[in-house]
Motif scaffolding. Structure first.
Motif, PDB file in Angstrom:
ATOM      1  N   VAL A   1      53.025  89.514  98.385  1.00 53.76           N
ATOM      2  CA  VAL A   1      54.400  89.814  98.750  1.00 53.76           C
ATOM      3  C   VAL A   1      54.790  91.066  97.989  1.00 53.76           C
ATOM      4  N   GLY A   2      55.430  92.021  98.687  1.00 55.26           N
ATOM      5  CA  GLY A   2      55.860  93.228  97.995  1.00 55.26           C
ATOM      6  C   GLY A   2      55.342  94.478  98.678  1.00 55.26           C
ATOM      7  N   ARG A   3      54.960  95.440  97.877  1.00 54.51           N
ATOM      8  CA  ARG A   3      54.537  96.740  98.397  1.00 54.51           C
ATOM      9  C   ARG A   3      53.406  96.610  99.406  1.00 54.51           C
TER      10      ARG A   3
ATOM     11  N   LYS B   1      49.819  96.940  97.905  1.00 60.00           N
ATOM     12  CA  LYS B   1      49.494  96.005  96.826  1.00 60.00           C
ATOM     13  C   LYS B   1      48.163  95.305  97.130  1.00 60.00           C
TER      14      LYS B   1
ATOM     15  N   CYS C   1      47.840  89.896  93.282  1.00 61.21           N
ATOM     16  CA  CYS C   1      49.094  89.153  93.129  1.00 61.21           C
ATOM     17  C   CYS C   1      49.664  89.240  91.720  1.00 61.21           C
TER      18      CYS C   1
END
Length: 115
Positions: free
Chosen positions: A13-15, A18, A21
């Motif tokens: 989750v995020g960029r 990425k 984790c």
């Protein structure tokens, strides 16, 4: 498209770029990838450190003499040095950092410290 951590497979989750984790997974992944290379480097560095300590212990006055058998008895490896210095006259000194030795006759070595 669902992305997952390269180390543990957990959903990311995020960029968008990425790859891991957490810092733990990033470090674990890179440590596994470099394990073989690191082991070789560690072994060489350990032997260099050992050679340095041996030369330092046998040469407290910064100029001395010892035998090949005494060096070998303490675990010295002649295959692990950091530099070679050749004088203008052609004399060759072998160094482990600033501690050095010069092969003499009858398996003796002059010990020196570079200043």
């Amino acid at each position: 498209m669902q992305r997952s951590c390269l180390e543990c497979g957990e959903k990311l989750v995020g960029r968008e770029d990425k790859k891991f984790c957490s810092d733990y997974c990033r470090n674990a992944h890179h440590n596994k990838a470099n394990r073989g290379e690191i082991a070789i480097i560690r072994a060489v560095n350990n032997q260099l450190r050992k050679n340095y300590k041996i030369l330092q212990d046998l040469n407290p006055e910064n100029k001395g003499k010892t035998s090949k058998s005494r060096l070998l008895e303490k675990g010295f490896s002649f295959n692990h040095i950091t530099s070679i210095y050749t004088t203008k006259t052609g004399t060759v000194y072998y160094f482990v950092y600033d501690q050095g030795y010069l092969p003499l006759e009858n398996e003796y070595y002059a010990l020196v410290k570079r200043t």
